[in-house]
Design a protein around this motif. Structure first.
Motif, PDB file in Angstrom:
ATOM      1  N   UNK A  69       0.570  -1.302   0.022  1.00 51.36           N
ATOM      2  CA  UNK A  69       0.282   0.069  -0.227  1.00 51.36           C
ATOM      3  C   UNK A  69       0.933   1.302   0.337  1.00 51.36           C
ATOM      4  N   UNK A  70       1.971   1.175   0.704  1.00 49.32           N
ATOM      5  CA  UNK A  70       3.073   2.516   1.237  1.00 49.32           C
ATOM      6  C   UNK A  70       3.435   3.268  -0.629  1.00 49.32           C
ATOM      7  N   UNK A  71       4.403   1.846  -0.842  1.00 49.17           N
ATOM      8  CA  UNK A  71       4.644   1.711  -2.394  1.00 49.17           C
ATOM      9  C   UNK A  71       3.558   1.909  -3.271  1.00 49.17           C
ATOM     10  N   UNK A  72       2.337   1.963  -3.033  1.00 48.77           N
ATOM     11  CA  UNK A  72       1.860   1.314  -4.261  1.00 48.77           C
ATOM     12  C   UNK A  72       2.003   0.448  -5.122  1.00 48.77           C
ATOM     13  N   UNK A  73       2.586  -0.569  -5.014  1.00 44.98           N
ATOM     14  CA  UNK A  73       3.318  -1.714  -5.664  1.00 44.98           C
ATOM     15  C   UNK A  73       3.033  -3.481  -5.072  1.00 44.98           C
ATOM     16  N   UNK A  74       2.105  -3.732  -6.114  1.00 45.56           N
ATOM     17  CA  UNK A  74       1.698  -5.229  -5.709  1.00 45.56           C
ATOM     18  C   UNK A  74       2.535  -6.534  -5.483  1.00 45.56           C
ATOM     19  N   UNK A  75       3.762  -6.038  -6.185  1.00 45.43           N
ATOM     20  CA  UNK A  75       5.038  -6.996  -5.714  1.00 45.43           C
ATOM     21  C   UNK A  75       4.932  -7.259  -4.488  1.00 45.43           C
ATOM     22  N   UNK A  76       5.103  -5.961  -3.989  1.00 45.45           N
ATOM     23  CA  UNK A  76       4.972  -6.696  -2.156  1.00 45.45           C
ATOM     24  C   UNK A  76       4.238  -7.527  -1.744  1.00 45.45           C
ATOM     25  N   UNK A  77       2.878  -7.179  -2.617  1.00 51.74           N
ATOM     26  CA  UNK A  77       1.689  -8.055  -1.679  1.00 51.74           C
ATOM     27  C   UNK A  77       1.659  -9.981  -0.996  1.00 51.74           C
ATOM     28  N   UNK A  78       1.250 -10.063  -0.460  1.00 53.09           N
ATOM     29  CA  UNK A  78       1.452 -11.754   0.128  1.00 53.09           C
ATOM     30  C   UNK A  78       1.183 -12.281  -1.184  1.00 53.09           C
ATOM     31  N   UNK A  79       1.460 -14.280  -1.027  1.00 53.96           N
ATOM     32  CA  UNK A  79       1.469 -14.634  -2.197  1.00 53.96           C
ATOM     33  C   UNK A  79      -0.177 -15.827  -1.468  1.00 53.96           C
ATOM     34  N   UNK A  80      -0.980 -16.143  -2.268  1.00 57.63           N
ATOM     35  CA  UNK A  80      -2.312 -17.147  -1.999  1.00 57.63           C
ATOM     36  C   UNK A  80      -1.908 -17.589  -0.823  1.00 57.63           C
ATOM     37  N   UNK A  81      -0.453 -18.172  -0.540  1.00 58.51           N
ATOM     38  CA  UNK A  81      -0.098 -19.215   0.236  1.00 58.51           C
ATOM     39  C   UNK A  81       0.000 -18.952   2.267  1.00 58.51           C
ATOM     40  N   UNK A  82       0.443 -17.768   1.733  1.00 56.53           N
ATOM     41  CA  UNK A  82       0.560 -17.407   3.422  1.00 56.53           C
ATOM     42  C   UNK A  82      -0.394 -16.378   4.043  1.00 56.53           C
ATOM     43  N   UNK A  83      -1.466 -15.726   3.064  1.00 58.23           N
ATOM     44  CA  UNK A  83      -3.258 -15.801   3.013  1.00 58.23           C
ATOM     45  C   UNK A  83      -3.874 -17.082   3.300  1.00 58.23           C
ATOM     46  N   UNK A  84      -3.839 -18.563   3.032  1.00 58.32           N
ATOM     47  CA  UNK A  84      -3.871 -19.545   3.568  1.00 58.32           C
ATOM     48  C   UNK A  84      -3.654 -19.530   5.365  1.00 58.32           C
ATOM     49  N   UNK A  85      -2.264 -19.793   5.377  1.00 55.85           N
ATOM     50  CA  UNK A  85      -1.916 -20.139   6.659  1.00 55.85           C
ATOM     51  C   UNK A  85      -2.142 -19.091   7.525  1.00 55.85           C
ATOM     52  N   UNK A  86      -2.246 -17.882   7.044  1.00 55.67           N
ATOM     53  CA  UNK A  86      -3.362 -16.653   7.936  1.00 55.67           C
ATOM     54  C   UNK A  86      -4.349 -16.915   8.920  1.00 55.67           C
ATOM     55  N   UNK A  87      -5.166 -17.550   7.663  1.00 57.28           N
ATOM     56  CA  UNK A  87      -6.598 -17.771   7.408  1.00 57.28           C
ATOM     57  C   UNK A  87      -7.129 -19.292   8.575  1.00 57.28           C
ATOM     58  N   UNK A  88      -5.620 -20.413   8.243  1.00 50.56           N
ATOM     59  CA  UNK A  88      -6.015 -21.742   8.925  1.00 50.56           C
ATOM     60  C   UNK A  88      -5.468 -21.066  10.622  1.00 50.56           C
ATOM     61  N   UNK A  89      -4.182 -20.237  11.087  1.00 45.25           N
ATOM     62  CA  UNK A  89      -3.491 -20.055  11.922  1.00 45.25           C
ATOM     63  C   UNK A  89      -2.348 -20.919  11.970  1.00 45.25           C
ATOM     64  N   UNK A  90      -2.058 -20.966  11.131  1.00 47.00           N
ATOM     65  CA  UNK A  90      -1.060 -22.170  11.325  1.00 47.00           C
ATOM     66  C   UNK A  90       0.133 -21.012  11.549  1.00 47.00           C
ATOM     67  N   UNK A  91       0.694 -20.687  11.439  1.00 45.47           N
ATOM     68  CA  UNK A  91       1.662 -18.943  11.946  1.00 45.47           C
ATOM     69  C   UNK A  91       3.136 -19.199  11.774  1.00 45.47           C
ATOM     70  N   UNK A  92       3.428 -20.069  12.483  1.00 41.18           N
ATOM     71  CA  UNK A  92       4.968 -20.849  12.523  1.00 41.18           C
ATOM     72  C   UNK A  92       5.110 -21.599  13.221  1.00 41.18           C
ATOM     73  N   UNK A  93       6.573 -20.888  13.671  1.00 42.50           N
ATOM     74  CA  UNK A  93       6.853 -21.605  15.768  1.00 42.50           C
ATOM     75  C   UNK A  93       5.668 -21.358  17.301  1.00 42.50           C
ATOM     76  N   UNK A  94       5.031 -20.123  16.764  1.00 36.96           N
ATOM     77  CA  UNK A  94       4.776 -19.725  17.832  1.00 36.96           C
ATOM     78  C   UNK A  94       3.061 -20.595  17.985  1.00 36.96           C
ATOM     79  N   UNK A  95       2.656 -21.421  17.005  1.00 37.85           N
ATOM     80  CA  UNK A  95       1.397 -21.542  16.972  1.00 37.85           C
ATOM     81  C   UNK A  95       1.478 -23.582  16.213  1.00 37.85           C
ATOM     82  N   UNK A  96       2.512 -23.961  16.294  1.00 39.90           N
ATOM     83  CA  UNK A  96       3.112 -25.550  16.109  1.00 39.90           C
ATOM     84  C   UNK A  96       3.323 -25.696  15.045  1.00 39.90           C
ATOM     85  N   UNK A  97       2.639 -25.238  14.333  1.00 44.54           N
ATOM     86  CA  UNK A  97       2.365 -25.447  12.263  1.00 44.54           C
ATOM     87  C   UNK A  97       2.415 -24.407  11.427  1.00 44.54           C
ATOM     88  N   UNK A  98       3.674 -23.567  10.320  1.00 41.82           N
ATOM     89  CA  UNK A  98       3.441 -23.108   9.343  1.00 41.82           C
ATOM     90  C   UNK A  98       4.040 -23.798   8.233  1.00 41.82           C
TER      91      UNK A  98
END
Length: 333
Positions: A266-295
C-alpha cells in the motif's frame, strides 16, 4: 536402472570455467575426474587449451592454499586426479564414466551436439546432467538417449567452493537417478537440493529479486550502494546464512510477513510486495509458524527453547567468524 557405485568415474563435458570447477570439486574430495573437450581442434590449439585449464586449476588451488583451505603439499595430488582430454581421447574415457556433467555454451544447438556425441559412448547406466542455468530439463531431456537417467544439476560459481547444487529432474527422470545423483554429490561434500523444472531454479529466482530491488533503491534515492551492501552483509545476509528464508518466516511468524507485506504494497503502491495466496491461507488457518506449532514446517514435536538456542548459536558462530560479536559488557578505557 542399475546403480552405478558412488566411486564411479566422473566427467565434465566442456572445458570451460564450469567444467573446470566441477572436476576440481571432485578432485579436492579425493576423486578422479575427467575434463572432456570434444570440440574439433588442431593439436596446437588443444595443447594450449589443456595448458590454460591446468593453469586455472592451479591458480584456484593456490588461492585455497593462501586462504588456508587446503595444504600446499596436497596440490600436486589434487591436480594429478584430473585428466584433461580432447576429442580423439574422449570416446574411450566416456565409455568409463558413471556420471557426466555437461557444461557447454547455453544454446540448444551446442547442447544437442554435445549430447549426441556423449550418448554414443556413455555406458547405459551412466548418469547424465546438464549444468544449464536457463534451459529446462524438460526441454533438454528430448536431446538425450535414455532420458530416465537425465536431469539438470545447476552449480553455483565457484563450483569447487560453493556447496549447493540445485537438481532439477524432468517428469521422466527415474527417482533412482535423482537419488544416485544426490548420494554422489553428498559423498564429495556438496549440498544438493531438488526443485521442479521451472525457470530460475531456487537461488537465481530469489537473488534476481533481491539484486533488482537493490538497484531500484539506488535509482529511487533510498540509499547508496555502499549502505545497501552494508545492510546486506551485516543484517540481511548473515541472518539468512544462519537460518533459511522459509524457516525465518516460521521463526518470526507468517503474521509478521503478512502485515509487513500489506503495508509495503500500500505505502509503495506496488503489488510486487503483496503476499502470495499461500501466506493468506496460513493466516486464515492460524498456522503461522513456531508460536502456533505449525507453519511451513511442523513444529509440534520440536523442543522450542532448545531450537531457539540452536538458532541463536548458529547466528552467534557466524558473527564470531566475521568478528562482528557485540561488546562483551566490560567497561573499556
Amino acid at each position: 536402472m542399475s546403480g552405478a557405485p558412488q566411486e564411479a568415474l566422473v566427467g565434465a563435458l566442456g572445458a570451460g570455467r564450469m567444467g573446470r570447477g566441477i572436476v576440481l570439486a571432485f578432485a579436492l574430495a579425493g576423486r578422479e575426474a575427467v575434463l572432456l573437450d570434444i570440440k574439433p581442434r588442431e593439436r596446437e590449439a588443444l595443447a594450449k587449451l589443456k595448458a590454460e585449464a591446468e593453469a586455472e586449476l592451479r591458480a584456484s588451488l593456490a588461492t585455497l592454499v593462501e586462504l588456508g583451505v587446503v595444504k600446499a603439499e596436497v596440490v600436486e595430488a589434487v591436480v594429478s586426479r584430473v585428466r584433461i582430454v580432447g576429442r580423439d581421447e574422449a570416446p574411450a574415457w566416456l565409455g568409463r564414466l558413471g556420471l557426466v556433467f555437461e557444461g557447454v555454451p547455453e544454446t540448444v544447438d551446442a547442447k544437442r551436439e554435445a549430447f549426441d556425441y556423449a550418448c554414443r559412448f556413455l555406458p547405459e547406466d551412466a548418469l547424465l546432467a546438464s549444468t544449464s542455468s536457463t534451459i529446462l530439463s524438460t526441454e533438454l531431456a528430448a536431446l538425450v538417449t535414455r532420458p530416465e537417467r537425465f536431469l539438470n544439476a545447476h552449480w553455483l560459481n565457484p563450483a569447487y567452493l560453493i556447496p549447493l547444487v540445485e537438481l532439477s529432474p524432468h517428469p521422466g527422470t527415474a527417482p533412482d537417478a535423482t537419488r544416485r545423483m544426490t548420494e554422489m554429490l553428498e559423498a564429495v561434500g556438496k549440498v544438493p537440493v531438488v526443485c521442479a523444472a521451472q525457470p530460475g531454479y531456487i537461488v537465481p529466482r530469489l537473488q534476481s529479486l533481491v539484486m533488482n530491488e537493490a538497484a531500484r533503491m539506488i535509482e529511487q534515492g533510498v540509499a547508496t550502494a555502499e549502505d545497501i551492501d552494508k545492510a546486506t552483509r551485516y543484517g540481511f545476509g548473515i541472518r539468512y546464512a544462519a537460518m533459511g528464508v522459509v524457516e525465518f518466516i516460521d521463526f518470526g511468524g507468517a503474521d509478521i510477513l503478512y502485515y509487513a507485506s500489506g503495508y509495503l504494497a500500500k505505502a509503495l503502491d506496488d503489488s510486487r510486495y503483496a503476499c502470495p495466496p499461500i501466506v493468506e491461507r496460513k493466516m486464515a488457518e492460524g498456522n503461522i509458524g513456531l508460536k502456533t506449532g505449525e507453519g511451513f514446517y511442523d513444529w509440534r514435536k520440536v523442543d522450542q527453547p532448545a531450537y531457539r538456542r540452536q538458532a541463536l548459536a548458529r547466528l552467534t558462530e557466524l558473527l564470531r567468524m566475521n568478528e562482528l560479536l557485540p561488546p562483551d559488557g566490560e567497561r573499556r578505557g
